[in-house]
Scaffold this active site. Structure first.
Site, PDB file in Angstrom:
ATOM      1  N   GLU A 132       4.222  -7.687   2.931  1.00  0.00           N
ATOM      2  CA  GLU A 132       4.580  -8.725   3.773  1.00  0.00           C
ATOM      3  C   GLU A 132       4.045  -8.185   5.230  1.00  0.00           C
ATOM      4  OE1 GLU A 132       6.574  -7.786   1.731  1.00  0.00           O
ATOM      5  OE2 GLU A 132       8.034  -8.996   1.096  1.00  0.00           O
ATOM      6  N   CYS A 180      11.026  -5.834   6.503  1.00  0.00           N
ATOM      7  CA  CYS A 180      10.177  -6.866   6.372  1.00  0.00           C
ATOM      8  C   CYS A 180      10.736  -8.175   6.948  1.00  0.00           C
ATOM      9  CB  CYS A 180       9.502  -7.142   5.125  1.00  0.00           C
ATOM     10  SG  CYS A 180       8.246  -5.825   4.513  1.00  0.00           S
ATOM     11  N   ILE A 204       0.878  -1.275  -0.089  1.00  0.00           N
ATOM     12  CA  ILE A 204      -0.067   0.125   0.009  1.00  0.00           C
ATOM     13  C   ILE A 204       1.004   1.297   0.062  1.00  0.00           C
ATOM     14  CG2 ILE A 204      -1.895   1.473   1.320  1.00  0.00           C
ATOM     15  CD1 ILE A 204      -2.531  -1.625   0.364  1.00  0.00           C
ATOM     16  N   GLU A 205       0.927   1.792  -1.136  1.00  0.00           N
ATOM     17  CA  GLU A 205       1.754   2.928  -1.364  1.00  0.00           C
ATOM     18  C   GLU A 205       0.866   4.332  -0.663  1.00  0.00           C
ATOM     19  OE1 GLU A 205       3.458   2.659  -5.217  1.00  0.00           O
ATOM     20  OE2 GLU A 205       4.645   0.831  -4.698  1.00  0.00           O
TER      21      GLU A 205
END
Ligand code: THU
Length: 128
Positions: free
Chosen positions: A52, A88, A40-41
């Site tokens: 992740e 992550c 999600i940018e």
């Protein structure tokens, strides 16, 4: 492979208008549930969240626990199986049980099976 199909479904929810690089993550649970995560940018690029971490945050937010996890599968449309970023890896190290099967994949069918300790040896842990 069910896990790959689930990761592909997760990838469809990617919000990546800036990079146009869609990533999906699917965490398989002992009860057969799959928890999905997508990248999600944001226009403020540094706020973007990887697939992740989305999946792991979703899992814990829904009340599931580390002990419920069986496997994690990550996929993207890349030339090689997508490899998690450093942040992550740190997150995966803390949230996934030891020896959880982690499958990295791409849409061509290439896969790499690994573990959190392989991805992040000498991980930082707090013992207090
Ligand atoms: N990204 C992930 O979601 N997971 C990875 O393993 C690598 C990178 C995302 C972050 C950003 O939205 C886009 O891919 C390009 O870096």
């Amino acid at each position: 492979m069910k896990q790959i199909e689930q990761a592909k479904l997760a990838m469809q929810n990617s919000y990546s208008p800036y990079s146009h690089f869609k990533v999906g993550a699917a965490i398989e649970l002992k009860d057969g549930t799959y928890i999905h995560g997508a990248n999600i940018e944001n226009a403020s690029f540094g706020l973007s969240i990887c697939a992740e971490r989305s999946a792991m945050v979703s899992l814990l937010s829904q009340g599931y626990k580390k002990e419920d996890i069986v496997s994690m599968t990550i996929i993207a449309d890349d030339s090689i199986p997508v490899s998690p970023c450093g942040a992550c890896r740190q997150f995966m190290h803390e949230i996934l049980p030891k020896d959880t099967k982690i499958t990295l994949a791409n849409l061509k069918g290439d896969t790499k099976v690994t573990t959190k300790d392989e991805l992040l040896p000498y991980a930082f842990v707090l013992d207090k």
